[in-house]
Design a protein around this motif. Structure first.
Motif, PDB file in Angstrom:
ATOM      1  N   GLU A   1      -1.315   0.555  34.289  1.00 12.58           N
ATOM      2  CA  GLU A   1      -0.465   1.573  34.778  1.00 12.58           C
ATOM      3  C   GLU A   1       1.121   1.065  34.990  1.00 12.58           C
ATOM      4  N   MET A   2       1.195  -0.435  35.314  1.00 16.40           N
ATOM      5  CA  MET A   2       2.270  -0.810  35.327  1.00 16.40           C
ATOM      6  C   MET A   2       2.805  -1.849  34.113  1.00 16.40           C
ATOM      7  N   SER A   3       1.988  -1.835  33.111  1.00 12.20           N
ATOM      8  CA  SER A   3       2.543  -2.701  31.977  1.00 12.20           C
ATOM      9  C   SER A   3       3.833  -2.454  31.527  1.00 12.20           C
ATOM     10  N   ALA A   4       4.237  -1.191  31.256  1.00  8.19           N
ATOM     11  CA  ALA A   4       5.644  -1.031  30.633  1.00  8.19           C
ATOM     12  C   ALA A   4       6.822  -1.478  31.573  1.00  8.19           C
ATOM     13  N   ILE A   5       6.628  -1.244  32.777  1.00  8.48           N
ATOM     14  CA  ILE A   5       7.592  -1.753  33.936  1.00  8.48           C
ATOM     15  C   ILE A   5       7.344  -3.173  33.867  1.00  8.48           C
TER      16      ILE A   5
ATOM     17  N   HIS B   1       7.046  -5.337  31.736  1.00  7.72           N
ATOM     18  CA  HIS B   1       7.401  -5.906  30.559  1.00  7.72           C
ATOM     19  C   HIS B   1       8.696  -5.261  30.188  1.00  7.72           C
ATOM     20  N   ILE B   2       9.553  -4.818  31.221  1.00 10.55           N
ATOM     21  CA  ILE B   2      10.724  -3.954  30.696  1.00 10.55           C
ATOM     22  C   ILE B   2      11.707  -5.021  30.207  1.00 10.55           C
ATOM     23  N   PHE B   3      11.655  -6.335  30.577  1.00  8.64           N
ATOM     24  CA  PHE B   3      12.558  -7.234  30.230  1.00  8.64           C
ATOM     25  C   PHE B   3      12.468  -7.716  28.616  1.00  8.64           C
ATOM     26  N   ASP B   4      11.297  -7.088  28.237  1.00  9.14           N
ATOM     27  CA  ASP B   4      10.996  -7.484  26.709  1.00  9.14           C
ATOM     28  C   ASP B   4      11.508  -6.292  25.778  1.00  9.14           C
ATOM     29  N   TYR B   5      11.979  -5.269  26.328  1.00 12.77           N
ATOM     30  CA  TYR B   5      12.624  -4.310  25.461  1.00 12.77           C
ATOM     31  C   TYR B   5      13.925  -4.383  25.226  1.00 12.77           C
ATOM     32  N   ASP B   6      14.229  -4.026  23.995  1.00  9.71           N
ATOM     33  CA  ASP B   6      15.829  -3.757  23.487  1.00  9.71           C
ATOM     34  C   ASP B   6      15.955  -2.438  23.404  1.00  9.71           C
ATOM     35  N   ASP B   7      15.212  -1.381  23.546  1.00  5.48           N
ATOM     36  CA  ASP B   7      15.425  -0.023  23.611  1.00  5.48           C
ATOM     37  C   ASP B   7      14.949   0.705  24.504  1.00  5.48           C
ATOM     38  N   TYR B   8      15.796   1.385  25.343  1.00  6.86           N
ATOM     39  CA  TYR B   8      15.457   2.143  26.639  1.00  6.86           C
ATOM     40  C   TYR B   8      14.590   3.283  26.313  1.00  6.86           C
ATOM     41  N   ARG B   9      14.800   3.729  25.035  1.00  9.72           N
ATOM     42  CA  ARG B   9      14.037   4.921  24.841  1.00  9.72           C
ATOM     43  C   ARG B   9      12.536   4.672  24.550  1.00  9.72           C
ATOM     44  N   ARG B  10      12.362   3.688  23.774  1.00  5.99           N
ATOM     45  CA  ARG B  10      11.081   3.101  23.669  1.00  5.99           C
ATOM     46  C   ARG B  10      10.200   2.811  24.803  1.00  5.99           C
ATOM     47  N   PHE B  11      11.103   2.034  25.798  1.00  4.85           N
ATOM     48  CA  PHE B  11      10.403   1.743  27.058  1.00  4.85           C
ATOM     49  C   PHE B  11      10.033   3.097  27.674  1.00  4.85           C
ATOM     50  N   LEU B  12      10.702   4.201  27.855  1.00  2.00           N
ATOM     51  CA  LEU B  12      10.537   5.534  28.577  1.00  2.00           C
ATOM     52  C   LEU B  12       9.179   5.839  27.744  1.00  2.00           C
ATOM     53  N   GLN B  13       9.289   6.062  26.743  1.00  2.00           N
ATOM     54  CA  GLN B  13       7.982   6.632  25.784  1.00  2.00           C
ATOM     55  C   GLN B  13       6.640   5.906  26.105  1.00  2.00           C
ATOM     56  N   ASP B  14       6.903   4.448  26.198  1.00  7.74           N
ATOM     57  CA  ASP B  14       5.583   3.609  26.642  1.00  7.74           C
ATOM     58  C   ASP B  14       5.266   3.884  27.901  1.00  7.74           C
ATOM     59  N   TYR B  15       6.254   3.998  29.158  1.00  2.55           N
ATOM     60  CA  TYR B  15       5.924   4.425  30.329  1.00  2.55           C
ATOM     61  C   TYR B  15       5.178   5.684  30.537  1.00  2.55           C
ATOM     62  N   PHE B  16       5.696   6.678  29.558  1.00  2.29           N
ATOM     63  CA  PHE B  16       5.304   8.156  29.754  1.00  2.29           C
ATOM     64  C   PHE B  16       3.699   8.135  29.357  1.00  2.29           C
ATOM     65  N   ASP B  17       3.862   7.429  28.136  1.00  5.00           N
ATOM     66  CA  ASP B  17       2.163   7.380  27.617  1.00  5.00           C
ATOM     67  C   ASP B  17       1.046   6.791  28.409  1.00  5.00           C
ATOM     68  N   GLU B  18       1.627   5.809  29.109  1.00  4.43           N
ATOM     69  CA  GLU B  18       0.725   5.037  30.059  1.00  4.43           C
ATOM     70  C   GLU B  18       0.376   6.187  31.395  1.00  4.43           C
TER      71      GLU B  18
ATOM     72  N   LYS C   1      15.444   5.496  40.293  1.00  6.94           N
ATOM     73  CA  LYS C   1      14.871   5.643  41.440  1.00  6.94           C
ATOM     74  C   LYS C   1      13.166   6.284  41.277  1.00  6.94           C
ATOM     75  N   ALA C   2      13.167   7.114  40.633  1.00  4.26           N
ATOM     76  CA  ALA C   2      11.848   7.741  39.934  1.00  4.26           C
ATOM     77  C   ALA C   2      10.992   6.849  39.344  1.00  4.26           C
ATOM     78  N   LEU C   3      11.326   5.946  38.557  1.00  2.00           N
ATOM     79  CA  LEU C   3      10.576   4.658  38.109  1.00  2.00           C
ATOM     80  C   LEU C   3      10.176   3.632  39.049  1.00  2.00           C
ATOM     81  N   LYS C   4      11.027   3.607  40.268  1.00  2.00           N
ATOM     82  CA  LYS C   4      10.696   2.828  41.385  1.00  2.00           C
ATOM     83  C   LYS C   4      11.086   1.133  40.873  1.00  2.00           C
ATOM     84  N   LEU C   5      12.132   1.006  40.112  1.00  2.00           N
ATOM     85  CA  LEU C   5      12.401  -0.197  39.616  1.00  2.00           C
ATOM     86  C   LEU C   5      13.253  -1.086  40.662  1.00  2.00           C
ATOM     87  N   ASP C   6      13.079  -2.151  40.628  1.00  2.00           N
ATOM     88  CA  ASP C   6      13.512  -3.120  41.600  1.00  2.00           C
ATOM     89  C   ASP C   6      15.126  -3.287  41.163  1.00  2.00           C
TER      90      ASP C   6
END
Length: 286
Positions: free
Chosen positions: A5-9, A11-28, A73-78
């Motif tokens: 459930e939390m894998s995308a968040i 590993h957020i620091f590994d992403y270079d593309d925020y759209r890819r990050f969001l896509q992975d988060y939504f898929d999970e 805020k919705a993603l609950k990022l620190d």
């Protein structure tokens, strides 16, 4: 299940593309919760359009500062994850080269901060001798061949071969360096954070480095060291501003150093600002 459930968040620091990050988060999230959808997230974040997030992911819409705030805020990022996400958005959406470069500088700074390893109680002895931090940087150099005498003499001022050998053993014991299958040494983390170490434990090494700095100013060529001394009269707000600027400069230098493919020397960098007078008080305030 939690890790999925939390894998995308995570590993957020590994992403270079925020759209890819969001896509992975939504898929999970869709795999974890049947109720989860773009409509569900849009309502949670407070977006008026149920398809807003989908259009962002597909590149039809760009994020605005306000929508970034809602989304994080919705993603609950620190705090650090929020800054990183905002920097990613700026980097991906920048239209000018200088804006893109500035955003990338911010990304590398945050990444370098995330790679700090906190010193544990058992590792605090690392700061008991001034040459331990220097040896930790030198021993992982690709050209180091295991010659302890050469290692000891590479430090300025030089230490004994026995001191170098004992220090390397301790660094291994404290898990601050480790040997590779090829017999080379590598760091177990990019940088170390001493915030958990008490001021008393750091006092001696700080004194050592101050003494080393005095010696360097007096003996090193101007081209080999940097030293500047400025006496300023300013308000507390100006002092706070100066501290903020100096801290930003320190972080940029750390980020630059962490991405440097070539390490020629080990430097000690000290940034110090302290009062040299007491605050004036008006007679009627006494």
């Amino acid at each position: 299940m939690f890790k999925i459930e939390m894998s995308a968040i995570d590993h957020i620091f590994d992403y270079d593309d925020y759209r890819r990050f969001l896509q992975d988060y939504f898929d999970e999230q869709k795999k974890l919760r049947a109720v989860f959808s773009h409509r569900f997230f849009a309502a949670k974040a407070g977006f008026s359009s149920s398809s807003y997030c989908l259009n962002v992911i597909r590149g039809r819409f760009n994020l605005t500062p306000k929508s970034i705030e809602k989304m994080t805020k919705a993603l609950k990022l620190d705090n650090r994850q929020t800054k990183y996400f905002a920097a990613l958005v700026e980097y991906n959406q920048a239209k000018r080269v200088e804006e893109r470069e500035s955003a990338w500088d911010e990304i590398t700074q945050i990444r370098s901060q995330n790679e700090f390893n906190h010193i544990s109680h058992d590792q605090k002895e690392y700061f008991s001798k001034w040459y331990y931090p220097i040896l930790r940087e030198l021993v992982v150099h690709p050209d180091f061949d295991g010659d302890m005498m050469h290692l000891a003499r590479a430090i300025d001022p030089a230490i004994s071969t026995e001191e170098a050998r004992a220090a390397v053993k301790n660094l291994e014991k404290w898990n601050l360096i480790q040997k590779t299958p090829e017999g080379k040494f590598q760091s177990t983390s990019l940088m170390l954070d001493a915030r958990n170490v008490s001021p008393m434990d750091l006092r001696e090494i700080r004194r050592e480095y101050v003494q080393q700095a005095i010696g360097a100013v007096e003996s090193k060529k101007p081209s080999e060291r940097f030293a500047t001394f400025t006496t300023l009269a300013m308000s507390e707000s100006s002092y706070d501003y100066a501290v903020k600027i100096l801290e930003e400069a320190r972080k940029k230098i750390i980020a630059k150093a962490s991405d440097d493919p070539i390490m020629d020397k080990v430097y000690e960098m000290m940034i110090v600002a302290f009062p040299m007078s007491k605050k004036f008080e008006k007679e009627n305030e006494k």
